[in-house]
Motif scaffolding. Structure first.
Motif: not given
Length: 204
Positions: A153, A101, A150-151
């Motif tokens: 990944s 991430v 992020n968020p």
């Protein structure tokens, strides 16, 4: 006659006196400059104990996390394996899983994409490097790539095939090719590359 005896006695007394002033036989060596000194003890060379270098295993506890930097992009990568480390033998198919991430240091709303990841394994044995499997890679089938900001990944698992039976460890070199959006609404991207390595001991 008495005078002759007295003279003889005096001569004997003088001889005894001179003998009494001499050096005792056990003290003769202290005046002999050619006498050998005490013999030196033989020097026994010391042998240093053998040094054993333990093999690093970054997955010894089951997983590990690395922090990478590619320009203004920070990447957090977690590595693990679904195969127990005791079963990571040279002959086994060895799965290595990882997730990543990203975040921006000066975030203005741009997106971060992973366009390609490549895993290049190298193999070592007790006597040095051994032949290694071919590199494995994942090229994003979509443009500009996988969204990893992020968020969101990215996760992947590569299977490392059997290697030389004499292998004792592997070094997994990862290359992450990242695309950073120039502005939040732009279709232009700046490329950044992050490199990482993971060392894993093989069970025997």
């Amino acid at each position: 006659m008495a005078r002759a005896v007295a003279a003889a006695a005096l001569a004997v007394a003088s001889t005894v006196a001179l003998a009494g002033c001499g050096t005792a036989p056990w003290d003769q060596t202290q005046f002999n400059t050619n006498a050998a000194g005490p013999s030196a003890s033989p020097v026994i060379p010391s042998t240093a104990p053998a040094t054993i270098t333990p093999i690093v295993n970054e997955l010894a506890t089951g997983s590990t996390q690395h922090q990478l930097q590619a320009g203004d992009i920070s990447l957090t990568v977690n590595y693990w394996s679904t195969l127990n480390m005791g079963e990571w033998t040279p002959e086994a198919n060895k799965p290595i899983s990882f997730s990543m991430v990203g975040s921006l240091g000066s975030d203005q709303g741009q997106q971060i994409y992973l366009s390609r990841v490549t895993l290049t394994p190298s193999v070592d044995g007790a006597d040095g490097a051994l032949s290694a499997p071919q590199a494995l890679s994942d090229q994003a089938p979509i443009a500009p790539g996988y969204l990893v900001k992020n968020p969101y990944s990215y996760s992947q698992t590569f299977i490392i095939p059997a290697v030389d039976p004499a292998a004792t460890s592997m070094t997994l070199s990862f290359t992450y090719e990242i695309l950073l959006q120039s502005t939040p609404t732009s279709s232009e991207y700046a490329k950044q590359t992050a490199y990482d390595q993971l060392t894993i001991a093989l069970a025997t």
